[in-house]
Design a protein around this motif. Structure first.
Motif, PDB file in Angstrom:
ATOM      1  N   GLU A  31      48.962   1.542  58.991  1.00 22.16           N
ATOM      2  CA  GLU A  31      49.123   2.445  57.958  1.00 22.16           C
ATOM      3  C   GLU A  31      48.778   1.751  56.640  1.00 22.16           C
ATOM      4  O   GLU A  31      48.162   2.122  55.826  1.00 22.16           O
ATOM      5  N   LYS A  35      44.427   2.924  57.604  1.00 19.38           N
ATOM      6  CA  LYS A  35      44.706   4.451  57.422  1.00 19.38           C
ATOM      7  C   LYS A  35      43.705   5.065  56.199  1.00 19.38           C
ATOM      8  O   LYS A  35      43.227   6.176  56.541  1.00 19.38           O
ATOM      9  N   LYS A  36      43.669   4.173  55.397  1.00 13.44           N
ATOM     10  CA  LYS A  36      42.776   4.594  54.162  1.00 13.44           C
ATOM     11  C   LYS A  36      41.417   5.257  54.678  1.00 13.44           C
ATOM     12  O   LYS A  36      40.614   5.977  54.082  1.00 13.44           O
ATOM     13  N   CYS A  37      40.768   4.539  55.878  1.00 18.92           N
ATOM     14  CA  CYS A  37      39.369   4.682  56.302  1.00 18.92           C
ATOM     15  C   CYS A  37      39.561   5.558  57.499  1.00 18.92           C
ATOM     16  O   CYS A  37      38.909   6.504  57.637  1.00 18.92           O
ATOM     17  N   SER A  45      38.793  11.278  57.087  1.00 24.38           N
ATOM     18  CA  SER A  45      38.650  12.627  56.356  1.00 24.38           C
ATOM     19  C   SER A  45      36.903  12.722  55.933  1.00 24.38           C
ATOM     20  O   SER A  45      36.085  11.874  56.479  1.00 24.38           O
ATOM     21  N   ILE A  48      35.234  10.286  53.775  1.00 29.46           N
ATOM     22  CA  ILE A  48      35.081   9.045  54.416  1.00 29.46           C
ATOM     23  C   ILE A  48      33.886   9.133  55.299  1.00 29.46           C
ATOM     24  O   ILE A  48      33.025   8.219  55.517  1.00 29.46           O
TER      25      ILE A  48
END
Ligand code: HEC
Length: 106
Positions: A31, A35-37, A45, A48
């Motif tokens: 996390e 998670k951001k990628c 997403s 991304i």
């Protein structure tokens, strides 16, 4: 050669982590760093994916074609737009996050 030794060392750490009562928290590592990628569930997403056409969904089909050593190598050394984590995460954190990732594919 040096890289192979690093990977071998991490695998050794993996083996000892399995027998240790407490290891790093793979979910927390994921996390905070991944998670951001890779998205909360291993599915990046649309934005991304657009920026990183090579990023894949981390699902069961993906994990079938990757060994733990493959995952650990990728996280340690990075590839293309994914930066290496060898200076950011400790060996047991890399092993823990690799293990946690597999639970996303279930
Ligand atoms: C800046 C965005 C970004 C972050 C942060 C990131 N990744 Fe990645 N990751 C990528 C991209 C892009 C790829 C596809 C690389 C390629 O194959 O060209 C990838 C690929 C992977 C793969 C697949 C490698 C393969 O075998 O094809 C794994 C496993 C992975 N990342 C794990 C992680 C983990 C674990 C973390 C956190 C410790 C993380 N990533 C953080 C962008 C990121």
């Amino acid at each position: 050669m040096k890289k192979q030794m690093l990977v071998a060392g991490l695998l050794l750490a993996a083996v000892s982590t399995v027998s240790a009562a407490q290891g790093a928290d793979g979910k927390a590592v994921y996390e905070a760093n991944c998670k951001k990628c890779h998205g909360a569930t291993g599915v990046p997403s649309a934005g991304i994916k657009k920026m990183n056409p090579k990023i894949e969904d981390l699902n069961a089909a993906f994990f079938k074609t990757r060994t733990d050593a493959d995952l650990i190598k990728q996280i340690t050394e990075g590839k293309d737009k994914m930066k290496p984590f060898k200076d950011k995460l400790k060996a047991d954190e890399i092993v823990a996050v690799a293990k946690y990732m597999r639970t996303l594919g279930k």
